[in-house]
Write an enzyme that holds these catalytic residues in place. Structure first.
Site, PDB file in Angstrom:
ATOM      1  CE  LYS A  33      -2.344   1.786   3.756  1.00  9.11           C
ATOM      2  NZ  LYS A  33      -2.616   3.214   3.905  1.00  9.11           N
ATOM      3  CG  ASP A  60      -5.347   4.302   1.288  1.00  7.54           C
ATOM      4  OD1 ASP A  60      -6.469   4.648   0.902  1.00  7.54           O
ATOM      5  OD2 ASP A  60      -5.043   4.168   2.491  1.00  7.54           O
ATOM      6  CE  LYS A  62      -8.029   6.798   3.790  1.00  5.39           C
ATOM      7  NZ  LYS A  62      -6.662   6.264   3.707  1.00  5.39           N
ATOM      8  CG  ASP A  65     -12.331  17.352  -6.769  1.00  7.47           C
ATOM      9  OD1 ASP A  65     -13.310  18.040  -7.113  1.00  7.47           O
ATOM     10  OD2 ASP A  65     -11.204  17.831  -6.587  1.00  7.47           O
ATOM     11  CB  THR A 124     -11.813   3.957  11.796  1.00  7.30           C
ATOM     12  OG1 THR A 124     -10.510   4.151  11.272  1.00  7.30           O
ATOM     13  CG2 THR A 124     -12.526   2.878  11.018  1.00  7.30           C
ATOM     14  NE  ARG A 215       1.617   1.760  13.245  1.00  7.34           N
ATOM     15  CZ  ARG A 215       0.723   2.452  13.937  1.00  7.34           C
ATOM     16  NH1 ARG A 215       1.133   3.346  14.815  1.00  7.34           N
ATOM     17  NH2 ARG A 215      -0.572   2.254  13.747  1.00  7.34           N
TER      18      ARG A 215
END
Ligand code: C5P
Length: 238
Positions: A33, A60, A62, A65, A124, A215
């Site tokens: 990603k 990614d 997002k 528009d 989230t 991570r």
């Protein structure tokens, strides 16, 4: 194959760090990603590197528009070779339809496989209070379901969701809709700032299509061993 369902989040600051990590992980990771941080700081270089090394890429960014602008952005990202692209479902039906159409047309023009599009529903990071502040009148979870159904109706291939939502969304959206879930912590890892987490095995059992993990792999002393342990945990769900 479990390996192909693991997406490692390249949350690093520089192309040099990215290359070191990708080289270290080698054959153990096939899908990465690239998010805003790396894309906005390093441009297309990470994508070029990953594609040269025959990796799949989830871009990614997002996108959010007006329909025409998102359609053009999706066309550009399709040309860069992204395999999975995120767009905001809150852009609405027309925007998502335009994005899906653009991916299909651009890929057909290039003679390549069409990238899959996944929708972001509600971030989230929202609390119910923060949600109300921007005009939310129904609980976030209700809204997430509504947006996921709209994404499906508009022709997106899936949504990004919490593993906690996966079982419910899988039942609602059927077996073929992609559920891409961050918030995964393998048994051996620390929680970092993730709270609503699940193990790889449980997330797959709940209906996740792809697990996005950062991570626990990227900050591990031995990233390759960490990735391999996660893949072994994923295998347990079979
Ligand atoms: O390091 P960690 O495994 O927590 O990284 C998960 C990745 O998924 C990060 O790139 C993070 O920004 C992203 N993400 C998340 N939770 C969400 C949405 C995206 O952790 N709800």
């Amino acid at each position: 194959m479990s390996r192909s369902r693991l997406i490692t989040a390249l949350d690093v600051k520089s192309p040099a760090e990215m290359k070191t990590l990708v080289d270290t992980l080698g054959e153990s990771v096939s899908f990465y990603k690239v998010g805003m941080e790396l894309f906005y700081s390093a441009g297309t270089l990470p994508l070029d590197y990953l594609k040269t090394h025959k990796k799949h890429v989830f871009l990614d960014l997002k996108l959010h528009d007006i329909p025409n602008t998102v359609a053009q952005a999706v066309a550009a990202l399709t040309r860069l070779g992204a395999d999975l692209i995120s767009v905001h479902t809150q852009g609405g039906r027309e925007m998502m339809q335009a994005a899906a159409r653009s991916a299909a047309i651009t890929a057909a023009e290039l003679g390549i496989e069409r990238p899959r599009l996944v929708g972001i529903t509600a971030l989230t990071s929202f609390s119910e209070t923060g949600w109300e502040e921007i005009g939310g009148t129904v609980p976030i979870v209700t809204h997430v379901e509504k947006l996921a159904l709209l994404a499906q109706a508009a022709g997106l291939d899936g949504v990004v969701c919490s593993p906690q939502e996966a079982a419910r969304l899988r039942a609602l959206l059927g077996p073929d809709f992609l559920l891409v879930t961050p918030g995964i912590r393998p048994a051996f890892a620390s929680l970092d700032d993730q709270e609503r987490i699940m193990t790889p095995k449980d997330a797959l059992a709940a209906g996740s299509s792809y697990l996005v993990i950062g991570r626990p792999i990227t900050k591990a002393d031995d990233p390759k061993a960490a990735a391999q342990t996660i893949i072994a945990e994923m295998e347990e769900s079979k």
